[in-house]
Write a protein that holds these residues in place. Structure first.
Motif, PDB file in Angstrom:
ATOM      1  N   GLY A   1      24.966  60.186  37.914  1.00  0.00           N
ATOM      2  CA  GLY A   1      25.886  61.283  38.176  1.00  0.00           C
ATOM      3  C   GLY A   1      25.992  61.546  39.666  1.00  0.00           C
ATOM      4  O   GLY A   1      25.209  61.029  40.473  1.00  0.00           O
TER       5      GLY A   1
ATOM      6  N   GLU B   1      29.197  52.557  42.329  1.00  0.00           N
ATOM      7  CA  GLU B   1      29.795  53.069  41.092  1.00  0.00           C
ATOM      8  C   GLU B   1      28.793  53.017  39.937  1.00  0.00           C
ATOM      9  O   GLU B   1      28.731  53.912  39.098  1.00  0.00           O
ATOM     10  CB  GLU B   1      31.048  52.268  40.727  1.00  0.00           C
ATOM     11  CG  GLU B   1      32.223  52.478  41.670  1.00  0.00           C
ATOM     12  CD  GLU B   1      32.910  53.808  41.450  1.00  0.00           C
ATOM     13  OE1 GLU B   1      32.527  54.546  40.523  1.00  0.00           O
ATOM     14  OE2 GLU B   1      33.837  54.128  42.225  1.00  0.00           O
ATOM     15  N   GLY B   2      27.985  51.957  39.885  1.00  0.00           N
ATOM     16  CA  GLY B   2      26.974  51.858  38.843  1.00  0.00           C
ATOM     17  C   GLY B   2      25.930  52.955  38.949  1.00  0.00           C
ATOM     18  O   GLY B   2      25.499  53.515  37.934  1.00  0.00           O
TER      19      GLY B   2
ATOM     20  N   THR C   1      35.044  60.443  38.276  1.00  0.00           N
ATOM     21  CA  THR C   1      34.130  60.805  39.363  1.00  0.00           C
ATOM     22  C   THR C   1      34.858  61.482  40.523  1.00  0.00           C
ATOM     23  O   THR C   1      34.217  62.070  41.386  1.00  0.00           O
ATOM     24  CB  THR C   1      33.371  59.578  39.877  1.00  0.00           C
ATOM     25  OG1 THR C   1      34.306  58.569  40.291  1.00  0.00           O
ATOM     26  CG2 THR C   1      32.462  59.018  38.808  1.00  0.00           C
TER      27      THR C   1
ATOM     28  N   ARG D   1      27.473  56.156  37.691  1.00  0.00           N
ATOM     29  CA  ARG D   1      27.532  56.190  36.224  1.00  0.00           C
ATOM     30  C   ARG D   1      26.153  56.499  35.632  1.00  0.00           C
ATOM     31  O   ARG D   1      26.042  57.197  34.632  1.00  0.00           O
ATOM     32  CB  ARG D   1      28.038  54.851  35.684  1.00  0.00           C
ATOM     33  CG  ARG D   1      29.541  54.659  35.803  1.00  0.00           C
ATOM     34  CD  ARG D   1      30.004  53.494  34.959  1.00  0.00           C
ATOM     35  NE  ARG D   1      29.482  52.222  35.434  1.00  0.00           N
ATOM     36  CZ  ARG D   1      30.074  51.477  36.355  1.00  0.00           C
ATOM     37  NH1 ARG D   1      31.211  51.870  36.888  1.00  0.00           N
ATOM     38  NH2 ARG D   1      29.551  50.333  36.733  1.00  0.00           N
ATOM     39  N   ARG D   2      25.111  55.970  36.252  1.00  0.00           N
ATOM     40  CA  ARG D   2      23.762  56.138  35.713  1.00  0.00           C
ATOM     41  C   ARG D   2      23.200  57.525  35.977  1.00  0.00           C
ATOM     42  O   ARG D   2      22.606  58.168  35.108  1.00  0.00           O
ATOM     43  CB  ARG D   2      22.836  55.082  36.314  1.00  0.00           C
ATOM     44  CG  ARG D   2      21.389  55.191  35.819  1.00  0.00           C
ATOM     45  CD  ARG D   2      20.522  54.147  36.478  1.00  0.00           C
ATOM     46  NE  ARG D   2      19.121  54.288  36.088  1.00  0.00           N
ATOM     47  CZ  ARG D   2      18.124  53.619  36.633  1.00  0.00           C
ATOM     48  NH1 ARG D   2      18.373  52.733  37.593  1.00  0.00           N
ATOM     49  NH2 ARG D   2      16.881  53.812  36.225  1.00  0.00           N
TER      50      ARG D   2
ATOM     51  N   ASP E   1      36.872  50.958  31.141  1.00  0.00           N
ATOM     52  CA  ASP E   1      35.814  51.928  31.425  1.00  0.00           C
ATOM     53  C   ASP E   1      35.659  52.138  32.929  1.00  0.00           C
ATOM     54  O   ASP E   1      35.436  53.263  33.389  1.00  0.00           O
ATOM     55  CB  ASP E   1      34.491  51.449  30.825  1.00  0.00           C
ATOM     56  CG  ASP E   1      34.490  51.510  29.300  1.00  0.00           C
ATOM     57  OD1 ASP E   1      35.319  52.246  28.732  1.00  0.00           O
ATOM     58  OD2 ASP E   1      33.659  50.812  28.687  1.00  0.00           O
ATOM     59  N   ASP E   2      35.781  51.066  33.703  1.00  0.00           N
ATOM     60  CA  ASP E   2      35.645  51.188  35.162  1.00  0.00           C
ATOM     61  C   ASP E   2      36.756  52.043  35.754  1.00  0.00           C
ATOM     62  O   ASP E   2      36.526  52.884  36.630  1.00  0.00           O
ATOM     63  CB  ASP E   2      35.662  49.804  35.817  1.00  0.00           C
ATOM     64  CG  ASP E   2      34.359  49.049  35.606  1.00  0.00           C
ATOM     65  OD1 ASP E   2      33.350  49.698  35.252  1.00  0.00           O
ATOM     66  OD2 ASP E   2      34.345  47.823  35.798  1.00  0.00           O
TER      67      ASP E   2
ATOM     68  N   ARG F   1      38.497  54.313  34.227  1.00  0.00           N
ATOM     69  CA  ARG F   1      38.263  55.692  33.806  1.00  0.00           C
ATOM     70  C   ARG F   1      37.213  56.343  34.699  1.00  0.00           C
ATOM     71  O   ARG F   1      37.366  57.488  35.128  1.00  0.00           O
ATOM     72  CB  ARG F   1      37.815  55.717  32.347  1.00  0.00           C
ATOM     73  CG  ARG F   1      37.447  57.106  31.859  1.00  0.00           C
ATOM     74  CD  ARG F   1      36.947  57.079  30.430  1.00  0.00           C
ATOM     75  NE  ARG F   1      36.624  58.405  29.946  1.00  0.00           N
ATOM     76  CZ  ARG F   1      36.148  58.678  28.746  1.00  0.00           C
ATOM     77  NH1 ARG F   1      35.954  57.702  27.887  1.00  0.00           N
ATOM     78  NH2 ARG F   1      35.887  59.910  28.380  1.00  0.00           N
ATOM     79  N   GLU F   2      36.149  55.600  34.989  1.00  0.00           N
ATOM     80  CA  GLU F   2      35.068  56.145  35.807  1.00  0.00           C
ATOM     81  C   GLU F   2      35.549  56.481  37.213  1.00  0.00           C
ATOM     82  O   GLU F   2      35.158  57.491  37.797  1.00  0.00           O
ATOM     83  CB  GLU F   2      33.919  55.129  35.877  1.00  0.00           C
ATOM     84  CG  GLU F   2      32.592  55.728  36.320  1.00  0.00           C
ATOM     85  CD  GLU F   2      32.026  56.690  35.298  1.00  0.00           C
ATOM     86  OE1 GLU F   2      31.390  57.670  35.712  1.00  0.00           O
ATOM     87  OE2 GLU F   2      32.224  56.470  34.085  1.00  0.00           O
ATOM     88  N   HIS F   3      36.407  55.631  37.758  1.00  0.00           N
ATOM     89  CA  HIS F   3      36.969  55.897  39.082  1.00  0.00           C
ATOM     90  C   HIS F   3      37.649  57.262  39.124  1.00  0.00           C
ATOM     91  O   HIS F   3      37.495  58.027  40.087  1.00  0.00           O
ATOM     92  CB  HIS F   3      37.988  54.818  39.450  1.00  0.00           C
ATOM     93  CG  HIS F   3      37.399  53.575  40.022  1.00  0.00           C
ATOM     94  ND1 HIS F   3      36.805  53.512  41.246  1.00  0.00           N
ATOM     95  CD2 HIS F   3      37.311  52.325  39.506  1.00  0.00           C
ATOM     96  CE1 HIS F   3      36.391  52.281  41.484  1.00  0.00           C
ATOM     97  NE2 HIS F   3      36.679  51.538  40.437  1.00  0.00           N
TER      98      HIS F   3
END
Length: 347
Positions: A60, A53-54, A148, A57-58, A140-141, A143-145
């Motif tokens: 794409g 996941e990191g 993506t 985020r970094r 934030d995590d 949301r990222e889930h």
């Protein structure tokens, strides 16, 4: 990788999202593992999930040309599944979802659940067309889930500031608190207590601000002893009412910031032998269907939950179809519904 191949260097291609294969090489895991993370599968170690996941985020993530179709579902995630509040919301969601041939899935997210796991894993595995999150915010995590996986989300009656980029639908909480308190002032009450929801909840704070504004405009000082939190719970309303009504100078009216707390106030008044509205006026907030059948019927601020849910689902459908929203934040008006639980003070 053969002896003639050179290691993949992601920094050599800034701004270009990476494929599953490239993400796997950077993370030192298999493409199958990365695919499980991307698709919300749960059988991945937490450390590995966090690493992948990191990287997403970094750098794409470049999806395959063939996009996985979402399931024909709208997922409604509640902070808790209690009382009539969820029922009114599901009615509004279902009205719009049926027009798009979508089913409705209901789940809840416990308040103390670790960020990014549990409820979010279930949502990702079902791959719904979109998610409506009711009375909570996202980390934030989390949301990222969702971002993506191209799963849109709209927050309904959010507990905090949704933040930029988060569509939301709410109600006029401040104006509702103002109108409830002003109604009691107009009846002649001056010792008006308020039972709020959780201190961290934005709707609760807004209703309290409306209460304070109404008192200030009437030239009535807000007494700290007349303000207490009931956590939006029936028992919380009952406990606070017992405290308030045992004060040396008790209130002649109580504004409960949701109908559940108002129900608790009714119970406390009965236990203390007080008549409503003869000896105590009570106002609630929500106007859930059972409130008109209380004895006496409850005066309350109507929060249009069904209409709010329908509006949120309409916004979600636009996002799922790739259409822009005309506005990302929608606020529907509240209305004071006067019934039999309020009257001029007896003293």
């Amino acid at each position: 990788m053969t002896a003639t191949e050179e290691p993949f260097d992601a920094d050599a291609m800034p701004g270009r999202p990476l494929t599953i294969t490239q993400l796997a090489e950077l993370a030192g895991v298999s493409t199958a593992t990365v695919s499980k993370v991307v698709n919300g599968r749960s059988e991945v170690a937490p450390e590995t999930r966090a690493l992948v996941e990191g990287l997403i985020r970094r750098h794409g993530y470049r999806r395959q040309r063939r996009r996985v179709s979402p399931a024909p579902l709208v997922e409604v995630v509640f902070h808790a599944l209690d009382g009539d509040y969820p029922i009114e919301i599901v009615k509004g969601v279902d009205q719009v979802a049926r027009q798009h041939n979508l089913a409705v899935v209901i789940s809840d997210r416990p308040d103390r659940e670790p960020a990014g796991q549990g409820w979010i894993d279930g949502v990702l595995s079902r791959r719904p067309t979109g998610v409506i999150g009711v009375f909570f915010g996202l980390t934030d995590d989390q949301r990222e889930h969702l971002v993506t996986r191209d799963i849109p989300i709209v927050l309904l009656d959010p507990s905090g500031d949704p933040g930029p980029g988060f569509p939301s639908v709410g109600a006029g909480n401040w104006s509702g608190g103002l109108s409830a308190t002003r109604h009691l002032l107009d009846l002649g009450h001056r010792r008006i207590a308020i039972i709020t929801g959780p201190d961290w909840a934005l709707p609760s704070r807004a209703r309290l601000d409306g209460y304070r504004t109404a008192l200030d405009l009437a030239g009535v000082s807000a007494d700290p002893d007349l303000i207490g939190s009931g956590g939006f719970l029936i028992e919380g309303g009952r406990a606070q009412a017992h405290r308030l009504l045992r004060l040396p100078d008790p209130p002649t009216a109580i504004f409960a910031c949701n109908d559940g707390q108002a129900t608790g106030v009714y119970r406390a008044a009965h236990e203390l032998g007080l008549r409503i509205p003869g000896e105590l006026s009570v106002v609630g907030f929500d106007d859930l269907p059972p409130m008109e059948w209380m004895n006496p019927p409850l005066t309350t601020v109507r929060q249009p939950l069904t209409e709010m849910a329908a509006a949120a689902t309409g916004m979600l459908m636009k996002l799922a179809q790739g259409e822009p929203l005309s506005q990302s934040r929608v606020e529907l008006g509240t209305e004071l519904i006067i019934r039999g639980s309020t009257a001029p003070p007896a003293r």
